[in-house]
Design an enzyme around this catalytic site. Structure first.
Site, mmCIF file in Angstrom:
data_model
loop_
_atom_site.group_PDB
_atom_site.id
_atom_site.type_symbol
_atom_site.label_atom_id
_atom_site.label_comp_id
_atom_site.label_asym_id
_atom_site.label_seq_id
_atom_site.Cartn_x
_atom_site.Cartn_y
_atom_site.Cartn_z
ATOM 1 N N GLU A 36 0.355 -5.719 3.304
ATOM 2 C CA GLU A 36 -0.059 -5.142 2.123
ATOM 3 C C GLU A 36 0.012 -6.171 0.997
ATOM 4 O O GLU A 36 0.947 -6.113 0.187
ATOM 5 C CB GLU A 36 0.427 -3.852 1.788
ATOM 6 C CG GLU A 36 0.046 -3.154 0.341
ATOM 7 C CD GLU A 36 0.810 -3.202 -0.694
ATOM 8 O OE1 GLU A 36 1.896 -3.934 -0.638
ATOM 9 O OE2 GLU A 36 0.340 -2.455 -1.532
ATOM 10 N N ASP A 65 5.023 -3.518 2.709
ATOM 11 C CA ASP A 65 4.910 -3.546 1.217
ATOM 12 C C ASP A 65 5.173 -4.929 0.741
ATOM 13 O O ASP A 65 6.103 -5.596 1.030
ATOM 14 C CB ASP A 65 5.735 -2.571 0.760
ATOM 15 C CG ASP A 65 5.489 -2.211 -0.881
ATOM 16 O OD1 ASP A 65 4.592 -1.641 -0.928
ATOM 17 O OD2 ASP A 65 6.440 -2.731 -1.551
#
Lengths: 660, 660
Positions: free
Chosen positions: B415, B386
């Site tokens: 990401e 993330d």
């Protein structure tokens, strides 16, 4: 492993794609004194910190670095800074970048204020930053910052007051200067730049054989004769006079006229068959004169603003003293003889190649350097190196590097005509200038493609093309067939496409007789015999050469390599290009067809020049003095070689530039 | 200085521009097991020696190098060799080159013979070369070569005989093997390649929130519920099932539905607000179940050919155990509180960012690695990371490097949605896969430009784009407005433009309700609440997804990234491209207009496929089974989304390929 590396001292900022960088820094970029060097890089970091970056640079022999702050271009997401190289020699530079805690904090404070949020905590954090900086500071800075820090932390002082103090620009400047540099990131590599004399980039060369300079038919010319010609060569506007080898020539296997291997009675031989009983690479051919004559030649040249370039041909005649003294420097055959040059079935028995990887390599290499040092001591600052691509690249990198340690101003021109990669390679390892494929680029498409490669690719960083119109080895078919207009065309192209160009004497007389059909060799080449000429023979193009060389000296736009761009001409027989410098806009059109008049519409890049689409402006042809009123981008050009007009060198008249 | 360097051990051959090399070897290229790596380089030398070159390569942990001879391409003046990486992990390779004296001598001998010249001396020189090789040889080679050397030197033996012996091929081979390697040139840098599992390059991802997987409206789903769904996800043809964080969620400042900062009674909170009194990054959210449930989930997934990807989000809720145990790992404010994430005026009080440069950095970094190791121990081989671009790049390079030392097969998906350079940077420093701008590339021009950059620039060496059609954060306007056809179009594009793609659950139901006009956020986003669904609700595109995923598995052309080329479609609403593998030619046409039928003429690249201009061939639409007889390059295509037909995946029928 990379992971260990980074875990020891991890970079906090990423610095990538630094320019100029050639082959990962293996080779230096080239500049001349006074140039400004633009260094650019991709610089980024995780998160949203305010970043800073700089280029530190110095001449290598200096101990202190100078810094240039880098600026950020948001559109390109790229950082850059510029610095001036004000001294000849090797320079080095490095890119450094960092996150700036105070600037980041300051931006955050402003954001919160804009959002009308309480900043009590921010002010205390700012106080901590300032207090830390105070510890790093000296003298008044130290005490001042202590006071600021205390004040920022004084909760009993109204926030508005403390905010105002926190946002003062002088404080920001001070804090930037006192930044904690321990975590600065340095780019992996310190990069280098070789800075040459201006003449390494801008010069017109004139090549002549001294032995052909006597005015009496048949008499072997001397350096004194050659010296006589210097004033007129200077008057023609040349900057460099280049002499093929002036050394004693071998006696054995001398070639006769037109490269006749059977030789000839009293053949003079090829000047590139160097060395005989009377001397070596450090001697002057007795028939040319003495070393004193050479010194006089150099002195006279200098008086006339001419620099003397000497040929440096590392090969020997079989009679060269080295052959007896150092047979181990050559290729000794099983029968004890020294191998001569050959490319079966061809034999070049007047020349014996040197074995640069001989066991006693260092002695040989030093002896080669001695030759250069000898001629430098006699005033030579420029060497045209014969066939460098047939000697080890490592040798040249060593020799040029060593010579430049003591004489950083020396210029080496690479006479290599080989595949593109080795030609580029020689420029990378140190040659200041290089011969090019120009003689074989004659169509508009060929010229645009090749010159664009030279001036707008990475080559522009290290490869300085010296555009020769002809050489003793190359008389192109275009000149053989095109007559006097062809000579005017190719000269105008060479002189206006590149700040460096040259001609080989005889060109000004439009000599175009080839050895035979399909050959680029001259008939009765001076390589093998003496040619006395009337330098003012009818049909000469001296006046045109003089004019073009004057225009080169008067227009800065013609003195830099990278400011060349090509633009649309609706007739491919007419090449149209722009050379641009501050307040000096040149638009050049050349008719490549030597046989008849051509006309076209050329498209002037008004936007690049800074003129509106509907601009009306005046261009003056520096070749004729004629002035033309042009309008908009598309304008008419007609060039008629049969009436001596092969091109326009149009300078945009001042008012238009002021309008711009 | 370079000059000293070269004077100590001068390179005799120049080796430049080695590929693949990223940022001067700072970063590795990427491959998967079984790939062949083509290494190419510019290699040249002064003079005219016969050159040889090779690539030596090995897995880093191996001690012995393997060699692949490089071949010369005269047109490109470029050398290349290929080798296969047959093992997961780090590999390294180096280019070496040399001049070959015997081969050079042999060529010279032949030349002289062709020119009918005497070769007595050549034969003696050859004898010397062979004798020298004999000294380097062992066993029978040694004695054999001694004999050859003597024979070559035997002047009483007829030249013809000795020449025949000298030119024997076996001798040439032997001599090549016994070459004196002391003067071989090695390229400056040993370069590296990271070799991943095949799945790092070819996989279809399915993202789902376990807490939404209960079939009873309102009940908090569990890992057991999620486990129930694995068979159908597998049946849909997906390869990876990706779970957002499954850890305990913080209690304080929980967001309410639709990211309401005021929270809500019994708000479930965002799974990315990790950590509470009941556990940390190494715990399972009690409402989802236990670590045993997770192990069962992984086991069941594996049974169904699914790999489990876990979210790795390095941030904490204010209730995360670390906050109490290691406040120094966060940003402590002057008032002693821990700073929460904010971007004024926005506050993210449910999350506190980590200070990765804390003084106790190593302890923190190790603790982060422990989390990865923990989940690896529980069967996780893939991590979706993330917002990696908000943590130090050096941290990721360290973490990924360290993890891969023990588990080279682990895959990390980045990401990051940020500027191109940092996105590339994350891929360079180790991420196996990366999110892309795909969701924002919707026109034919945008798609062609972007996919060409991903697959045909240097990016293809290190950046593996994972094309997600949607994410919990991104519901593009194209999907919001285009209805079911839009979902079919974007799925078909993602699945056929890239071997790596993914969808976020709900996509198969064509969920397209946005938070508000102009927002890419979902209405009632699962990020803040539980969403139970009927996965077979009318209008779903399960059948289409299942079919396309099957086609992906059946066609090698869809399993490699670099074999994508775009070709002319005369209607820009229809994108036309080719995916090609040995004996597997796919021509794909997609109607980008979800609202109405479009028709066009597409231009098949016959030459690239190996078909004649007037070829007649059959293409079969793998989506419908329909077969079309096509002729020549230009063929008609009509695609009508209103009748469920948004694209063709045309496979060239075998006969045509055999003809080719």
């Amino acid at each position: 492993m990379v992971t260990n590396e980074t875990s020891r001292n991890p970079p906090r900022v990423i610095i990538e794609r630094v320019q100029p960088e050639i082959d990962a820094g293996r080779h230096p970029a080239k500049r001349v004194v006074g140039d400004s060097v633009e260094v650019s890089a991709d610089i980024y970091k995780d998160g949203h910190d305010v970043l800073g970056a700089r280029v530190v640079h110095r001449p290598v022999e200096e101990s202190t670095w100078h810094a240039a702050e880098m600026a950020y271009d948001r559109d390109e997401d790229r950082w850059s800074a510029t610095f001036v190289v004000d001294r000849v020699g090797d320079w080095e530079f490095r890119v450094e970048a960092w996150a700036d805690p105070f600037a980041t904090w300051r931006r955050g404070l402003s954001k919160k204020l804009d959002a009308k949020l309480d900043v009590a905590s921010e002010l205390l954090e700012g106080a901590t930053l300032v207090a830390a900086a105070a510890k790093r500071a000296r003298g008044s800075d130290r005490t001042d910052l202590r006071v600021v820090a205390e004040r920022l932390a004084q909760t009993d002082v109204p926030q508005a007051e403390r905010v105002a103090l926190a946002l003062e620009d002088p404080l920001a400047t001070r804090m930037a200067g006192l930044r904690d540099r321990r975590h600065d990131t340095k780019y992996d590599r310190t990069l280098t730049i070789v800075v040459d004399r201006e003449r390494a980039r801008f010069a017109a060369w004139y090549e002549m054989f001294p032995r052909s300079q006597s005015r009496e038919e048949g008499r072997h010319g001397t350096l004194a004769d050659a010296e006589q010609r210097l004033p007129e060569i200077s008057a023609l506007g040349f900057d460099v006079v280049y002499l093929p080898p002036i050394h004693p020539i071998g006696e054995h296997f001398r070639k006769g006229p037109n490269n006749d291997p059977r030789g000839a009675p009293d053949a003079v031989g090829s000047p590139w068959a160097i060395g005989s009983a009377v001397g070596c690479h450090k001697s002057v051919h007795p028939k040319l004169g003495t070393i004193e004559d050479f010194d006089r030649f150099v002195a006279t040249a200098e008086r006339h603003g001419l620099e003397v370039a000497l040929d440096f041909a590392l090969q020997c005649s079989p009679d060269h003293p080295w052959v007896k003294e150092h047979p181990e420097w050559f290729f000794v055959r099983p029968d004890g003889t020294i191998a001569y040059a050959e490319n079966p079935p061809k034999k070049y028995q007047d020349i014996v190649p040197i074995n640069f990887w001989t066991d006693d390599r260092q002695a040989l290499w030093d002896a080669c350097k001695d030759i250069v040092d000898f001629w430098i001591a006699h005033g030579v600052k420029t060497f045209r190196v014969d066939n460098p691509h047939t000697k080890p690249f490592a040798f040249w990198e060593w020799l040029i590097g060593e010579v430049k340690k003591d004489h950083p101003g020396v210029v080496f021109l690479s006479e290599a005509f080989t595949r593109p990669k080795p030609m580029k390679g020689l420029a990378k390892i140190g040659f200041s200038q290089s011969y090019t494929y120009f003689t074989w680029r004659n169509s508009a498409h060929e010229l645009e493609e090749y010159l664009t490669e030279l001036t707008h690719t990475e080559m522009a960083e290290y490869f300085r093309g010296n555009l020769f119109t002809n050489t003793p080895d190359i008389l192109h078919e275009y000149l053989q067939r095109g007559g006097r207009p062809a000579f005017l065309v190719r000269h105008l192209l060479a002189a206006t496409l590149s700040p460096l160009y040259g001609i080989y004497s005889g060109y000004e007389l439009c000599e175009n007789a080839a050895l035979r059909l399909g050959s680029e060799e001259y008939l009765d080449s001076e390589k093998y015999e003496i040619r006395t000429r009337d330098w003012n023979a009818p049909g000469n193009i001296n006046a045109e050469i003089r004019l073009v060389n004057r225009i080169r000296h008067e227009n800065p736009a013609l003195q830099h390599p990278r400011n060349l761009t090509f633009h649309l001409s609706e007739n491919e027989q007419i090449l149209f290009y722009r050379r641009s410098a501050p307040r000096n806009e040149l638009l050049i059109a050349v008719n490549l067809n030597p046989f008849r008049a051509e006309e076209t519409m050329v498209h002037v890049p008004l936007h690049e020049i800074g003129l509106p689409d509907d601009a009306s402006y005046v261009v003056e042809d520096l070749l004729t003095g004629a002035r033309y009123a042009w309008h908009g981008a598309r304008n008419y050009v007609r060039l008629d070689p049969t009436s001596n007009q092969v091109g326009h060198v149009l300078r945009l008249a001042e008012p238009a530039l002021e309008a711009a």
